[in-house]
Write an enzyme that holds these catalytic residues in place. Structure first.
Site, PDB file in Angstrom:
ATOM      1  N   ASN A 162       0.798  -1.230   0.000  1.00  0.00           N
ATOM      2  CA  ASN A 162       0.000   0.000   0.000  1.00  0.00           C
ATOM      3  C   ASN A 162       0.835   1.286   0.000  1.00  0.00           C
ATOM      4  O   ASN A 162       0.362   2.324  -0.456  1.00  0.00           O
ATOM      5  CB  ASN A 162      -1.000   0.005   1.165  1.00  0.00           C
ATOM      6  N   GLU A 260       4.625  -4.018  12.440  1.00  0.00           N
ATOM      7  CA  GLU A 260       3.714  -2.885  12.252  1.00  0.00           C
ATOM      8  C   GLU A 260       2.516  -3.440  11.507  1.00  0.00           C
ATOM      9  O   GLU A 260       2.595  -3.755  10.322  1.00  0.00           O
ATOM     10  CB  GLU A 260       4.419  -1.770  11.463  1.00  0.00           C
ATOM     11  N   CYS A 294      -3.117   1.164   7.093  1.00  0.00           N
ATOM     12  CA  CYS A 294      -3.312   0.712   8.469  1.00  0.00           C
ATOM     13  C   CYS A 294      -3.780   1.847   9.363  1.00  0.00           C
ATOM     14  O   CYS A 294      -4.413   1.606  10.403  1.00  0.00           O
ATOM     15  CB  CYS A 294      -2.025   0.105   9.006  1.00  0.00           C
TER      16      CYS A 294
END
Length: 488
Positions: A162, A260, A294
């Site tokens: 992303n 993460e 995220c």
């Protein structure tokens, strides 16, 4: 371009098509993989796939090269990063085009990644001049005792699709400048902008051979990278499910693991908030890059007295956003990354509607193009409330008191980021202090980062690790304690 300039030939596809970057460009043992443009379905490139044999060779080569690199002057290592930044500036147009076509983001998203990547390189270069240790009080007077940071060795960076360029730079830049070698595994959806281009930039910057290996591939490649005995640390950015698998594999090492992961982030709009400003921040947080981040807002928690005006303002924002091929002028949202992702968004929305939620706008896709979608009447048992959507969907959930807003925001296994909107900053900070998140932003978007800030989450959003700024010192080095007996 037809004028034969350097931009016209960079990167030279004859060097890397069907190959991996590991001690130069070479044919891989794992064959090749085709990269497809999500907006059109057209083939973009063909990259090599790193087999376990390739990974083993890369790990051993990285470990050999790292020993000399660790002894290089810190400012020499920093200069390589600055030259990589210079190369990125020179090739901005090409890099942007790859990000747009490979990831489906609009050009502004590409510009953001490039600017943020430059920021990461600059910030990481600055680590070279920071103090690397401290003088300790000796146990016996007259003795010397000091501790200083040393590189870990070989760092594996497993990169998502992303924000492929940004996330690659965010981990490998500090890892390299602090004396480590890197195995970079880009996501199969974005192996060029998250891997091939990175290799070209550092090759142009003069990074010594063997310090960076770019190993495209799928799950098999990823497992081999994590398990490689030369790898001392794994820096992983991706889904919580995949992150847990990475941690399990790495635990056999044992290796340091920085995870993460995902988030179910809230925009909290208190009853004294500026409704228009909050709705603008909410729209940016939920719809930017099709919600595929995220740090995207997965819940809009709005005081009951403001639900109606906030929802109307959010609907106005959503309906003004044009969806289409990201290369077309005026398009704000491109396609989601894959059919798998489109089906996931569709399932979450459809199941929530079947359970009683209401679609106020959007809610129906056209292939990989999913429009900005606003839901209300979202109950706590619904997928839109509980699951990370990773799509341009904004569930609106009302609350009555600040305490209830905190309780709803914390009603999730995730703990990445949040935003709180109020005309009273002390009040907003009071709410923020009660949120179980690694980051929180007042009167702003939830989707926010900076190269000098520690970035990371709590709970299912990560394992407490942080990247960014001086947090990188702790992340990519380890301590060595040295004592010297009293001089004769």
């Amino acid at each position: 371009m037809a004028d034969g300039t350097r931009e016209d030939i960079w990167p030279d596809t004859t060097r890397w098509t069907g190959r991996i970057y590991s001690d130069g460009w070479r044919v891989s043992e794992g064959g090749t993989s085709r990269v497809t443009e999500p907006a059109t379905g057209e083939p973009l490139a063909e990259v090599g796939v790193a087999a376990p044999e390739d990974v083993a060779r890369a790990g051993a080569g990285a470990a050999r090269a790292q020993r000399a690199w660790a002894l290089a002057a810190p400012l020499e290592r920093a200069e390589v990063l600055l030259r990589a930044a210079r190369a990125l500036r020179e090739h901005t147009d090409v890099v942007r085009e790859w990000i747009v076509r490979e990831s489906g983001g609009v050009p502004a998203k590409g510009d953001y990644e490039i600017a943020a990547g430059l920021g990461q390189l600059a910030q990481a270069a600055g680590l070279a001049s920071l103090p690397q240790g401290e003088i300790l009080t000796p146990a016996v007077p007259g003795q010397a005792s000091h501790a200083y940071r040393v590189p870990l060795g070989v760092v594996a960076v497993i990169n998502p699709w992303n924000a492929p360029l940004l996330f690659a730079m965010r981990a490998l830049a500090p890892a390299l400048v602090l004396g480590n070698a890197v195995l970079l595994k880009p996501d199969p959806h974005t192996p060029v902008s998250g891997g091939v281009l990175v290799a070209h930039l550092f090759e142009e910057a003069g990074l010594p051979a063997g310090l960076l290996h770019v190993l495209p591939g799928g799950a098999e490649t990823g497992r081999a990278v994590v398990a490689d005995p030369h790898v001392a640390m794994v820096s992983f950015t991706g889904s919580t499910e995949a992150g847990r698998a990475v941690a399990r594999t790495a635990s056999a090492g044992p290796k340091r693991v920085a995870l993460e992961l995902g988030g179910k982030n809230s925009i909290v709009v208190l009853d004294d908030a500026d409704v228009e400003a909050a709705a603008t921040a909410g729209a940016l947080s939920s719809f930017g890059y099709q919600g595929q981040a995220c740090v995207a807002a997965g819940r809009h928690l709005v005081h009951a007295d403001l639900v109606e005006p906030y929802t109307e303002a959010l609907l106005g924002q959503a309906r003004a956003l044009r969806v289409g091929d990201p290369r077309d002028h005026g398009v704000a949202l491109g396609p989601v990354i894959s059919e798998h992702q489109a089906l996931r968004i569709e399932r979450i929305v459809d199941e929530s509607v079947a359970a009683g939620a209401r679609v106020l706008t959007g809610g129906r896709r056209d292939g990989l193009f999913y429009p900005p979608t606003v839901l209300d009447r979202v109950g706590r048992a619904m997928p839109a409330y509980r699951e990370e959507i990773f799509g341009p969907v904004a569930p609106v959930v009302p609350f009555r008191t600040d305490e209830e807003a905190v309780e709803i925001a914390n009603d999730t296994e995730y703990g990445l980021t949040a935003a709180v909107h109020s005309r009273s900053v002390p009040r907003a900070l009071g709410v923020a202090d009660q949120l179980r998140t690694g980051m929180v932003h007042i009167n702003d978007v939830s989707a926010k980062d900076a190269p000098n800030a520690p970035f990371g989450g709590m709970g299912a959003s990560g394992n407490g690790s942080r990247v960014g700024g001086t947090a990188n010192l702790e992340q990519f080095t380890q301590w060595r304690w040295v004592t010297v007996p009293e001089a004769v």
